[in-house]
Design a protein around this motif. Structure first.
Motif, PDB file in Angstrom:
ATOM      1  N   PRO A   1     -18.364  48.816  47.652  1.00  0.00           N
ATOM      2  CA  PRO A   1     -18.323  49.824  46.860  1.00  0.00           C
ATOM      3  C   PRO A   1     -18.986  49.391  45.836  1.00  0.00           C
ATOM      4  O   PRO A   1     -19.242  48.592  45.034  1.00  0.00           O
ATOM      5  CB  PRO A   1     -16.835  49.189  45.672  1.00  0.00           C
ATOM      6  N   THR A   2     -20.027  50.645  45.746  1.00  0.00           N
ATOM      7  CA  THR A   2     -21.891  49.724  45.164  1.00  0.00           C
ATOM      8  C   THR A   2     -21.868  49.724  44.215  1.00  0.00           C
ATOM      9  O   THR A   2     -22.420  49.325  43.157  1.00  0.00           O
ATOM     10  CB  THR A   2     -22.815  50.418  46.195  1.00  0.00           C
ATOM     11  N   ALA A   3     -21.169  50.793  43.115  1.00  0.00           N
ATOM     12  CA  ALA A   3     -21.734  50.828  41.973  1.00  0.00           C
ATOM     13  C   ALA A   3     -20.530  49.590  41.567  1.00  0.00           C
ATOM     14  O   ALA A   3     -21.192  49.133  40.016  1.00  0.00           O
ATOM     15  CB  ALA A   3     -20.127  52.014  41.389  1.00  0.00           C
ATOM     16  N   GLY A   4     -19.920  48.209  41.807  1.00  0.00           N
ATOM     17  CA  GLY A   4     -19.562  47.473  41.345  1.00  0.00           C
ATOM     18  C   GLY A   4     -20.984  46.545  41.268  1.00  0.00           C
ATOM     19  O   GLY A   4     -20.712  44.967  40.736  1.00  0.00           O
ATOM     20  N   LEU A   5     -21.557  46.174  41.895  1.00  0.00           N
ATOM     21  CA  LEU A   5     -22.652  46.058  42.030  1.00  0.00           C
ATOM     22  C   LEU A   5     -23.574  45.353  40.855  1.00  0.00           C
ATOM     23  O   LEU A   5     -24.441  44.072  41.361  1.00  0.00           O
ATOM     24  CB  LEU A   5     -23.307  46.111  43.219  1.00  0.00           C
ATOM     25  N   HIS A   6     -23.607  45.898  39.608  1.00  0.00           N
ATOM     26  CA  HIS A   6     -24.435  46.058  38.830  1.00  0.00           C
ATOM     27  C   HIS A   6     -23.967  44.957  37.830  1.00  0.00           C
ATOM     28  O   HIS A   6     -23.981  44.147  37.131  1.00  0.00           O
ATOM     29  CB  HIS A   6     -24.589  47.787  37.972  1.00  0.00           C
ATOM     30  N   PHE A   7     -22.403  44.552  37.437  1.00  0.00           N
ATOM     31  CA  PHE A   7     -22.120  44.389  37.217  1.00  0.00           C
ATOM     32  C   PHE A   7     -21.716  42.532  37.001  1.00  0.00           C
ATOM     33  O   PHE A   7     -21.461  42.211  38.210  1.00  0.00           O
ATOM     34  CB  PHE A   7     -20.443  44.455  37.225  1.00  0.00           C
ATOM     35  N   THR A   8     -22.067  41.525  36.424  1.00  0.00           N
ATOM     36  CA  THR A   8     -22.060  40.357  36.468  1.00  0.00           C
ATOM     37  C   THR A   8     -20.508  39.135  36.153  1.00  0.00           C
ATOM     38  O   THR A   8     -20.289  40.153  34.905  1.00  0.00           O
ATOM     39  CB  THR A   8     -23.504  39.622  35.670  1.00  0.00           C
ATOM     40  N   LYS A   9     -20.414  38.599  35.728  1.00  0.00           N
ATOM     41  CA  LYS A   9     -19.001  37.609  35.340  1.00  0.00           C
ATOM     42  C   LYS A   9     -20.278  37.503  34.059  1.00  0.00           C
ATOM     43  O   LYS A   9     -18.432  37.654  32.928  1.00  0.00           O
ATOM     44  CB  LYS A   9     -18.789  36.203  36.457  1.00  0.00           C
ATOM     45  N   LYS A  10     -20.571  37.340  34.085  1.00  0.00           N
ATOM     46  CA  LYS A  10     -20.587  37.370  31.863  1.00  0.00           C
ATOM     47  C   LYS A  10     -20.460  38.528  31.781  1.00  0.00           C
ATOM     48  O   LYS A  10     -20.064  38.744  30.534  1.00  0.00           O
ATOM     49  CB  LYS A  10     -22.511  36.582  31.972  1.00  0.00           C
ATOM     50  N   LEU A  11     -20.914  39.553  32.289  1.00  0.00           N
ATOM     51  CA  LEU A  11     -21.316  40.925  31.347  1.00  0.00           C
ATOM     52  C   LEU A  11     -19.468  41.708  31.063  1.00  0.00           C
ATOM     53  O   LEU A  11     -19.247  42.013  30.492  1.00  0.00           O
ATOM     54  CB  LEU A  11     -22.111  41.842  31.962  1.00  0.00           C
TER      55      LEU A  11
ATOM     56  N   GLY B   1     -17.679  39.647  30.752  1.00  0.00           N
ATOM     57  CA  GLY B   1     -16.617  38.453  30.350  1.00  0.00           C
ATOM     58  C   GLY B   1     -16.591  39.308  28.910  1.00  0.00           C
ATOM     59  O   GLY B   1     -16.085  39.218  28.188  1.00  0.00           O
ATOM     60  N   GLU B   2     -18.380  39.368  28.587  1.00  0.00           N
ATOM     61  CA  GLU B   2     -18.169  40.214  27.117  1.00  0.00           C
ATOM     62  C   GLU B   2     -17.420  41.448  27.101  1.00  0.00           C
ATOM     63  O   GLU B   2     -17.031  41.869  26.043  1.00  0.00           O
ATOM     64  CB  GLU B   2     -19.800  40.667  26.699  1.00  0.00           C
ATOM     65  N   ILE B   3     -17.265  42.460  28.396  1.00  0.00           N
ATOM     66  CA  ILE B   3     -16.949  44.033  27.703  1.00  0.00           C
ATOM     67  C   ILE B   3     -15.479  43.262  27.839  1.00  0.00           C
ATOM     68  O   ILE B   3     -14.843  44.015  26.771  1.00  0.00           O
ATOM     69  CB  ILE B   3     -16.876  44.490  29.410  1.00  0.00           C
ATOM     70  N   LYS B   4     -14.905  41.858  28.564  1.00  0.00           N
ATOM     71  CA  LYS B   4     -13.023  41.551  28.199  1.00  0.00           C
ATOM     72  C   LYS B   4     -12.639  41.263  26.596  1.00  0.00           C
ATOM     73  O   LYS B   4     -11.674  41.858  26.154  1.00  0.00           O
ATOM     74  CB  LYS B   4     -13.384  40.691  28.959  1.00  0.00           C
ATOM     75  N   ASP B   5     -14.574  40.643  25.698  1.00  0.00           N
ATOM     76  CA  ASP B   5     -14.312  40.501  24.457  1.00  0.00           C
ATOM     77  C   ASP B   5     -14.257  41.438  23.782  1.00  0.00           C
ATOM     78  O   ASP B   5     -13.835  41.530  22.500  1.00  0.00           O
ATOM     79  CB  ASP B   5     -15.319  38.938  24.466  1.00  0.00           C
ATOM     80  N   MET B   6     -14.723  42.320  24.275  1.00  0.00           N
ATOM     81  CA  MET B   6     -14.032  43.494  23.103  1.00  0.00           C
ATOM     82  C   MET B   6     -13.515  44.244  23.310  1.00  0.00           C
ATOM     83  O   MET B   6     -12.605  45.081  22.128  1.00  0.00           O
ATOM     84  CB  MET B   6     -15.078  44.806  23.571  1.00  0.00           C
ATOM     85  N   GLY B   7     -12.018  44.230  24.064  1.00  0.00           N
ATOM     86  CA  GLY B   7     -11.199  44.778  23.922  1.00  0.00           C
ATOM     87  C   GLY B   7     -10.430  45.611  25.295  1.00  0.00           C
ATOM     88  O   GLY B   7      -9.567  46.311  24.595  1.00  0.00           O
ATOM     89  N   VAL B   8     -11.921  45.198  26.004  1.00  0.00           N
ATOM     90  CA  VAL B   8     -12.039  46.166  27.018  1.00  0.00           C
ATOM     91  C   VAL B   8     -10.737  45.540  28.065  1.00  0.00           C
ATOM     92  O   VAL B   8     -11.458  44.690  27.919  1.00  0.00           O
ATOM     93  CB  VAL B   8     -13.242  46.919  27.700  1.00  0.00           C
TER      94      VAL B   8
END
Length: 340
Positions: free
Chosen positions: A177-187, A189-196
């Motif tokens: 599912p290639t759209a997900g290939l752009h995500f890193t664990k760090k990114l 985590g940062e998105i989750k910390d935003m309240g997403v």
């Protein structure tokens, strides 16, 4: 609606042959389907377009080494068997090359530890086979199978994990599912910390996703079904987020198809498992998806039709032409698009 309505000119040199050195450093085109605006960012900038209460929905399928190279038991002729999906037990739907010589009853050997017998034909030109082996299937497949990169990628992949998402978990896909290939664990985590909210569902990518459309009238195209699963807790959290006004943003077309094939007419998502053959093209009314993160797709494919259904055909094709002009990288290892 005609197949040619979803065509565009793509120079071959824009087809990405290797992944970006850093996953989240690919380019990102941002489309606003409400005012027609187009912006150009890098993928790590995706955070700028998310807000607390949003939910990103990922497909956590994992690509299996689905390409097996064997030989016919009687003639010794070379045969490629491409695994699509397990039907029951050791029986799989597969594609066989060369297909014309794949007769019912034929036995194919993949070395001393694995053989299969062809049982029947399928309605999409494939075969159903049964495998025979001693040992653990996953270990044997890992030793004998090859990662099935798309045919338009000609470069050898140095690290096979680059064709897996960092959150891949459930074995079963014939393609990433290639759209997900752009995500890193760090990114993430940062998105989750935003309240997403980050939620995970499963669709095992098979022939339904990448089978070409051959009918000139696209409404005559029949999708091949693919297995999906949404668990109870995930469905409840997505429904709760939506009730509070959060946007549901699907990461990839497989996540879109899973959500839209499962949701009720009023956008309520149940816990559900099964097969989906949903075909989304312009005229479709989305029930639950408010935003999409995706890659740039092949001309005349069901995937560009799906994006056209969400963003509008003319806007989508205009954005694709801009991507060509600005030398974006296309397809599986290419750049990304965010459409809101």
């Amino acid at each position: 609606m005609l197949l040619t309505d979803f065509d565009y000119d793509l120079p071959e040199e824009l087809i990405a042959q290797t992944p970006c050195e850093k996953r989240d450093h690919s380019r990102l085109m941002v489309l606003d389907r409400h005012d027609g605006a187009v912006q150009h960012e890098y993928f790590f900038d995706v955070k700028k377009y998310l807000r607390p209460g949003d939910t990103l929905v990922f497909n956590n399928t994992r690509v299996i080494p689905a390409r097996l190279i064997g030989h016919r038991d009687e003639t010794g002729g070379k045969v490629e068997v491409f695994l699509l999906r397990r039907t029951e037990g050791n029986k799989w739907e597969v594609l066989v090359k060369p297909g014309k010589k794949a007769k019912i009853g034929d036995v194919i050997k993949f070395g001393a530890e694995l053989t299969c017998r062809i049982l029947e034909h399928t309605d999409f030109g494939g075969r159903v086979v049964e495998f025979f082996y001693d040992g653990i299937w996953e270990e044997i497949l890992d030793r004998l199978g090859q990662t099935p990169l798309p045919p338009y990628i000609h470069e050898k992949l140095a690290d096979k994990e680059r064709y897996q998402t960092v959150y891949a978990k459930e074995n079963g896909s014939a393609a990433a599912p290639t759209a997900g290939l752009h995500f890193t664990k760090k990114l993430m985590g940062e998105i989750k910390d935003m309240g997403v909210n980050l939620e995970f569902i499963t669709l095992h990518v098979g022939l339904g996703t990448f089978r070409p459309v051959n009918e000139e009238n696209i409404e005559d195209h029949v999708m091949h079904t693919e297995y999906f699963h949404i668990d109870k807790d995930t469905a409840e959290r997505i429904n709760a987020a939506r009730k509070l006004g959060g946007r549901i943003i699907a990461v990839g077309t497989t996540s879109i198809r899973t959500l839209e094939s499962s949701a009720s007419a009023d956008g309520i998502l149940p816990a559900k498992s099964g097969e989906t053959g949903i075909f989304i093209y312009p005229g479709y009314k989305f029930k639950i998806v408010d935003g999409i993160i995706t890659n740039f797709h092949l001309p005349k494919s069901t995937l560009i039709m799906l994006i056209s259904a969400f963003a509008g055909r003319e806007f989508t094709l205009r954005a694709y032409n801009v991507a060509v002009q600005k030398r974006y990288r296309f397809f599986s290892f290419g750049d990304a698009m965010l459409c809101l």
